[in-house]
Motif scaffolding. Structure first.
Motif, PDB file in Angstrom:
ATOM      1  N   GLY A 198     -15.222  -3.130 -28.207  1.00 52.57           N
ATOM      2  CA  GLY A 198     -14.449  -3.013 -29.447  1.00 52.57           C
ATOM      3  C   GLY A 198     -14.744  -4.158 -30.406  1.00 52.57           C
ATOM      4  O   GLY A 198     -14.674  -3.994 -31.624  1.00 52.57           O
ATOM      5  N   ALA A 199     -15.056  -5.307 -29.862  1.00 48.35           N
ATOM      6  CA  ALA A 199     -15.361  -6.477 -30.713  1.00 48.35           C
ATOM      7  C   ALA A 199     -16.756  -6.384 -31.318  1.00 48.35           C
ATOM      8  O   ALA A 199     -17.119  -7.190 -32.175  1.00 48.35           O
ATOM      9  CB  ALA A 199     -15.243  -7.752 -29.890  1.00 48.35           C
ATOM     10  N   ILE A 200     -17.523  -5.399 -30.884  1.00 49.30           N
ATOM     11  CA  ILE A 200     -18.893  -5.269 -31.399  1.00 49.30           C
ATOM     12  C   ILE A 200     -19.026  -4.037 -32.308  1.00 49.30           C
ATOM     13  O   ILE A 200     -19.454  -4.158 -33.456  1.00 49.30           O
ATOM     14  CB  ILE A 200     -19.898  -5.208 -30.240  1.00 49.30           C
ATOM     15  N   GLY A 201     -18.659  -2.864 -31.781  1.00 50.11           N
ATOM     16  CA  GLY A 201     -19.044  -1.637 -32.487  1.00 50.11           C
ATOM     17  C   GLY A 201     -17.998  -0.968 -33.363  1.00 50.11           C
ATOM     18  O   GLY A 201     -18.325  -0.032 -34.085  1.00 50.11           O
ATOM     19  N   THR A 202     -16.741  -1.422 -33.316  1.00 50.45           N
ATOM     20  CA  THR A 202     -15.708  -0.742 -34.117  1.00 50.45           C
ATOM     21  C   THR A 202     -15.734  -1.264 -35.561  1.00 50.45           C
ATOM     22  O   THR A 202     -16.410  -2.257 -35.855  1.00 50.45           O
ATOM     23  CB  THR A 202     -14.299  -1.031 -33.537  1.00 50.45           C
ATOM     24  N   PRO A 203     -14.970  -0.624 -36.453  1.00 51.01           N
ATOM     25  CA  PRO A 203     -14.912  -1.134 -37.841  1.00 51.01           C
ATOM     26  C   PRO A 203     -14.409  -2.573 -37.932  1.00 51.01           C
ATOM     27  O   PRO A 203     -14.621  -3.237 -38.942  1.00 51.01           O
ATOM     28  CB  PRO A 203     -13.935  -0.161 -38.522  1.00 51.01           C
ATOM     29  N   GLN A 233     -21.406  -7.815 -39.861  1.00 49.31           N
ATOM     30  CA  GLN A 233     -22.787  -8.092 -40.286  1.00 49.31           C
ATOM     31  C   GLN A 233     -23.174  -7.178 -41.454  1.00 49.31           C
ATOM     32  O   GLN A 233     -23.805  -7.624 -42.423  1.00 49.31           O
ATOM     33  CB  GLN A 233     -23.732  -7.875 -39.098  1.00 49.31           C
ATOM     34  N   ALA A 234     -22.788  -5.900 -41.371  1.00 50.24           N
ATOM     35  CA  ALA A 234     -23.101  -4.956 -42.456  1.00 50.24           C
ATOM     36  C   ALA A 234     -22.436  -5.407 -43.755  1.00 50.24           C
ATOM     37  O   ALA A 234     -23.058  -5.401 -44.828  1.00 50.24           O
ATOM     38  CB  ALA A 234     -22.631  -3.550 -42.070  1.00 50.24           C
ATOM     39  N   LEU A 235     -21.175  -5.829 -43.658  1.00 48.95           N
ATOM     40  CA  LEU A 235     -20.466  -6.309 -44.859  1.00 48.95           C
ATOM     41  C   LEU A 235     -21.140  -7.563 -45.409  1.00 48.95           C
ATOM     42  O   LEU A 235     -21.288  -7.727 -46.615  1.00 48.95           O
ATOM     43  CB  LEU A 235     -19.006  -6.631 -44.514  1.00 48.95           C
ATOM     44  N   LYS A 242     -14.644 -10.485 -38.673  1.00 45.52           N
ATOM     45  CA  LYS A 242     -15.400  -9.479 -37.919  1.00 45.52           C
ATOM     46  C   LYS A 242     -16.711 -10.055 -37.379  1.00 45.52           C
ATOM     47  O   LYS A 242     -17.014  -9.953 -36.195  1.00 45.52           O
ATOM     48  CB  LYS A 242     -15.708  -8.290 -38.830  1.00 45.52           C
ATOM     49  N   LYS A 243     -17.497 -10.648 -38.245  1.00 50.84           N
ATOM     50  CA  LYS A 243     -18.867 -11.028 -37.873  1.00 50.84           C
ATOM     51  C   LYS A 243     -18.913 -12.124 -36.807  1.00 50.84           C
ATOM     52  O   LYS A 243     -19.656 -12.024 -35.828  1.00 50.84           O
ATOM     53  CB  LYS A 243     -19.629 -11.492 -39.123  1.00 50.84           C
TER      54      LYS A 243
END
Ligand code: GRG
Length: 301
Positions: free
Chosen positions: A152-157, A164-166, A186-187
């Motif tokens: 959950g700490a890697i792949g969820t929103p 990283q995407a943001l 998040k990152k």
């Protein structure tokens, strides 16, 4: 009454934990002679390049503070370091941060090639979850809880990949202080949080205690990132083992670019204080966890 322990020197504790994590990784990661050799050499190139091992140390320190046996924490701690290393390998790729120096040596795609670096990161991520799923020292329910929380700490929103995407999307755009905190929560924060919570989950503590640890770790994650932004402008490549000044050149929003050095330092101090207040409420031996927060605040590398 909180349980009391002998005071421990943090530097000795971190060095001891890092040595045990390295021995565990050595046992878990394929040998450099396993085919395809270049893939396994690339994994080892990045994994054994001298990282600080802060995330696994956090798992071990939190777990021990709540009474878990060191032995029961090591495989999960090693898995967290595999996940962190995967993120660094992919972050350094030309499509992302495009860096050629990491942990004081050539990045994985420079030393090998891009395809190998992508595959090394992929393999590390799978190996991490296999490690937890097969840990004979943990009951199956604990393994499942760990996998759910860490995945959950890697792949969820709310996880590292979304962060990283943001962050990549934010390079060209204007980011305000709220947006910056969201990105870093998040990152950088999500994996640090998962590392801390893994320790308290393995210790079998109550849900309320897991939540307290998550709150402590949220402050730690932000503190880690603000310090990272400060070091990017104040430290040398030798100290950092990576290229300093990159954020400024990429015109990235950072705590320093948004608030200036002095306010960024004050924000780091506020996160350190807040982590301490959470520890004040916790019913476990908190001395080491306080020292870790202080280390995150004052680190120079
Ligand atoms: C590619 C999915 C994906 C995610 C990448 C963590 C991350 C997300 C990128 C790293 C970029 C970066 C430099 C972030 C600042 C905070 C950070 C994670 C620093 C590196 O961690 P350290 O200082 O490194 O603990 P060592 O090498 O000591 O393990």
């Amino acid at each position: 009454m909180k349980p009391s322990f002998e005071p421990v020197n943090l530097a000795d504790y971190l060095a001891g934990a890092a040595a045990e994590v390295d021995r565990t990784l050595e046992r878990l990661v394929p040998s450099p002679t396993d085919a395809p050799q270049v893939l396994h050499q690339a994994i080892r190139w990045s994994l054994f390049a001298g990282g600080k091992r802060l995330r696994p140390a956090l798992t071990i320190a939190v777990g021990e503070a709540f009474g878990a046996a060191r032995e029961s924490l090591l495989a999960t701690a090693a898995a967290l370091e595999m996940l962190h290393t995967y993120s660094l390998i992919h972050d350094d790729l030309p499509a992302m941060d495009d860096d050629d120096l990491r942990r004081g040596r050539a990045t994985c795609h420079i030393q090998f090639d891009e395809a190998t670096a992508i595959l090394a990161g992929d393999a590390l991520q799978s190996l991490a979850f296999q490690t937890i799923a097969q840990d004979p020292l943990l009951d199956v329910d604990t393994r499942l809880r760990l996998i759910a929380r860490i995945a959950g700490a890697i792949g969820t929103p709310d996880g590292m990949v979304a962060g990283q995407a943001l962050d990549l999307a934010a390079e060209a755009a204007l980011v305000d202080s709220v947006g910056l905190a969201v990105i870093h929560h998040k990152k950088t924060g999500a994996l640090i949080n998962a590392a801390a919570c893994a320790g308290v989950v393995i210790a079998g503590a109550a849900r309320s205690e897991v939540e307290q640890v998550a709150e402590y770790a949220a402050h730690l994650g932000l503190l880690f990132q603000i310090t990272d932004d400060l070091l990017d402008v104040t430290a040398s490549a030798d100290d950092l083992g990576k290229t300093p000044g990159k954020d400024e050149r990429a015109q990235k929003a950072t705590y320093v670019s948004l608030f200036g050095l002095e306010r960024a330092r004050a924000m780091a101090a506020a996160e350190y204080e807040a982590a301490g207040h959470v520890l004040d409420q916790m019913n476990c031996e908190t001395g080491l966890l306080r020292s870790i927060a202080e280390h995150f605040h004052t680190r120079r590398t």
